[in-house]
Design a protein around this motif. Structure first.
Motif, PDB file in Angstrom:
ATOM      1  N   ASP A  92      17.839  -6.523   9.694  1.00 56.49           N
ATOM      2  CA  ASP A  92      17.005  -5.945   8.623  1.00 56.49           C
ATOM      3  C   ASP A  92      17.879  -5.378   7.506  1.00 56.49           C
ATOM      4  OD1 ASP A  92      15.182  -6.480  10.584  1.00 56.49           O
ATOM      5  OD2 ASP A  92      14.351  -4.460  10.682  1.00 56.49           O
ATOM      6  N   ARG A 126      17.619  -3.812   3.191  1.00 58.14           N
ATOM      7  CA  ARG A 126      16.833  -3.458   2.014  1.00 58.14           C
ATOM      8  C   ARG A 126      17.158  -4.468   0.919  1.00 58.14           C
ATOM      9  NH1 ARG A 126      17.581   2.460   0.476  1.00 58.14           N
ATOM     10  NH2 ARG A 126      15.951   1.863  -0.976  1.00 58.14           N
ATOM     11  N   PRO A 127      16.200  -4.827   0.072  1.00 59.93           N
ATOM     12  CA  PRO A 127      16.454  -5.809  -0.985  1.00 59.93           C
ATOM     13  C   PRO A 127      17.622  -5.437  -1.895  1.00 59.93           C
ATOM     14  CG  PRO A 127      14.103  -5.489  -0.743  1.00 59.93           C
ATOM     15  CD  PRO A 127      14.772  -4.468   0.129  1.00 59.93           C
ATOM     16  N   SER A 145      14.646 -10.370  -5.272  1.00 58.50           N
ATOM     17  CA  SER A 145      13.229 -10.060  -5.098  1.00 58.50           C
ATOM     18  C   SER A 145      12.377 -11.327  -5.168  1.00 58.50           C
ATOM     19  CB  SER A 145      12.783  -9.055  -6.156  1.00 58.50           C
ATOM     20  OG  SER A 145      11.412  -8.800  -6.043  1.00 58.50           O
ATOM     21  N   LEU A 159      13.006 -13.406  -2.034  1.00 57.93           N
ATOM     22  CA  LEU A 159      12.384 -12.783  -0.871  1.00 57.93           C
ATOM     23  C   LEU A 159      10.877 -12.981  -0.870  1.00 57.93           C
ATOM     24  CD1 LEU A 159      14.410  -9.470  -0.592  1.00 57.93           C
ATOM     25  CD2 LEU A 159      14.463 -11.415   0.996  1.00 57.93           C
ATOM     26  N   SER A 160      10.254 -12.871  -2.030  1.00 56.73           N
ATOM     27  CA  SER A 160       8.807 -13.104  -2.110  1.00 56.73           C
ATOM     28  C   SER A 160       8.473 -14.537  -1.734  1.00 56.73           C
ATOM     29  CB  SER A 160       8.287 -12.795  -3.518  1.00 56.73           C
ATOM     30  OG  SER A 160       8.388 -11.418  -3.771  1.00 56.73           O
ATOM     31  N   ALA A 203       8.966 -14.980   1.956  1.00 55.86           N
ATOM     32  CA  ALA A 203       7.883 -14.313   2.679  1.00 55.86           C
ATOM     33  C   ALA A 203       6.595 -15.136   2.618  1.00 55.86           C
ATOM     34  CB  ALA A 203       7.648 -12.914   2.120  1.00 55.86           C
ATOM     35  N   GLU A 259       9.912 -11.430   6.567  1.00 52.53           N
ATOM     36  CA  GLU A 259       8.773 -10.523   6.456  1.00 52.53           C
ATOM     37  C   GLU A 259       9.255  -9.223   5.843  1.00 52.53           C
ATOM     38  OE1 GLU A 259       7.148 -10.158  10.367  1.00 52.53           O
ATOM     39  OE2 GLU A 259       9.024  -9.443  11.227  1.00 52.53           O
ATOM     40  N   LYS A 260       8.381  -8.638   5.051  1.00 44.16           N
ATOM     41  CA  LYS A 260       8.679  -7.368   4.391  1.00 44.16           C
ATOM     42  C   LYS A 260       8.001  -6.257   5.177  1.00 44.16           C
ATOM     43  CE  LYS A 260       8.752  -9.498  -0.204  1.00 44.16           C
ATOM     44  NZ  LYS A 260       8.139  -9.474  -1.549  1.00 44.16           N
ATOM     45  N   MET A 271      11.237  -0.257   1.675  1.00 44.30           N
ATOM     46  CA  MET A 271      10.966  -1.545   2.285  1.00 44.30           C
ATOM     47  C   MET A 271      12.255  -2.175   2.807  1.00 44.30           C
ATOM     48  SD  MET A 271       9.400  -5.028   0.644  1.00 44.30           S
ATOM     49  CE  MET A 271      10.801  -5.289  -0.406  1.00 44.30           C
ATOM     50  N   THR A 272      12.137  -2.822   3.952  1.00 41.92           N
ATOM     51  CA  THR A 272      13.226  -3.647   4.467  1.00 41.92           C
ATOM     52  C   THR A 272      12.671  -5.044   4.697  1.00 41.92           C
ATOM     53  OG1 THR A 272      12.744  -3.067   6.762  1.00 41.92           O
ATOM     54  CG2 THR A 272      14.403  -1.729   5.619  1.00 41.92           C
ATOM     55  N   VAL A 273      13.564  -6.012   4.764  1.00 36.69           N
ATOM     56  CA  VAL A 273      13.157  -7.388   5.053  1.00 36.69           C
ATOM     57  C   VAL A 273      13.911  -7.862   6.283  1.00 36.69           C
ATOM     58  CG1 VAL A 273      12.476  -8.043   2.712  1.00 36.69           C
ATOM     59  CG2 VAL A 273      14.843  -8.292   3.411  1.00 36.69           C
TER      60      VAL A 273
END
Length: 166
Positions: A91, A93-94, A109, A112-113, A116, A122-123, A129-131
């Protein structure tokens, strides 16, 4: 089956996730030939296609849809960098990912979107927020399956340069 069609089928099976133009370049075939034979191979069911992010990628039918989408992203340098970093570090962070990869936060970003949306990452709903990877073990296996093409890396680098200018 024609020799050309068989060459294309073997190449797609040996190098999963190639996009249309790369197949033509790798095999030194005309665009029309590649279109015709891929259409036939797809109809026969010996090759399947997966449209991802404006490109159509080709696979052996043995790959499930999630694997196909993941491999398609792994053939792109920036998305691959993000996925590999998450596979190695867990995990993140962005903002940390952006710093680690020396990319603009907006670029990370966006990727990542997109990842996802395709269920590759997954966010977290928490703040900050972490991914994380949705299937870390399987993703690690797929990372070893592919490497992005030179042309894909050049396009990614061009987009990164434009992003930095803006």
């Amino acid at each position: 089956m024609s020799d050309t069609r068989d060459r294309i089928r073997r190449h797609v099976h040996a190098t999963p996730g190639l996009h249309f133009r790369r197949i033509g370049r790798d095999l030194d075939l005309a665009t029309g030939q590649v279109q015709y034979h891929l259409r036939r191979l797809t109809r026969e069911g010996t090759v399947v296609k997966e449209p991802v992010g404006g490109k159509t990628h080709y696979f052996a039918p043995s790959f499930d849809p999630w694997d196909r989408r993941t491999i398609a992203f792994l053939r792109r340098e920036t998305a691959r960098g993000i996925v590999v970093r998450l596979a190695a570090d867990g995990d993140r962070r962005p903002g940390t990912l952006a710093a680690d990869l020396d990319l603009a936060e907006s670029t990370v970003s966006w990727h990542l979107s997109t990842l996802a949306e395709h269920d590759i990452v997954e966010k977290s709903p928490s703040s900050p927020m972490t991914v994380s990877l949705t299937r870390p073990a399987r993703t690690a296996q797929l990372v070893d399956t592919v490497s992005p093409s030179v042309s894909d890396r050049l396009v990614d680098r061009f987009l990164r340069s434009v992003d930095e200018l803006l």
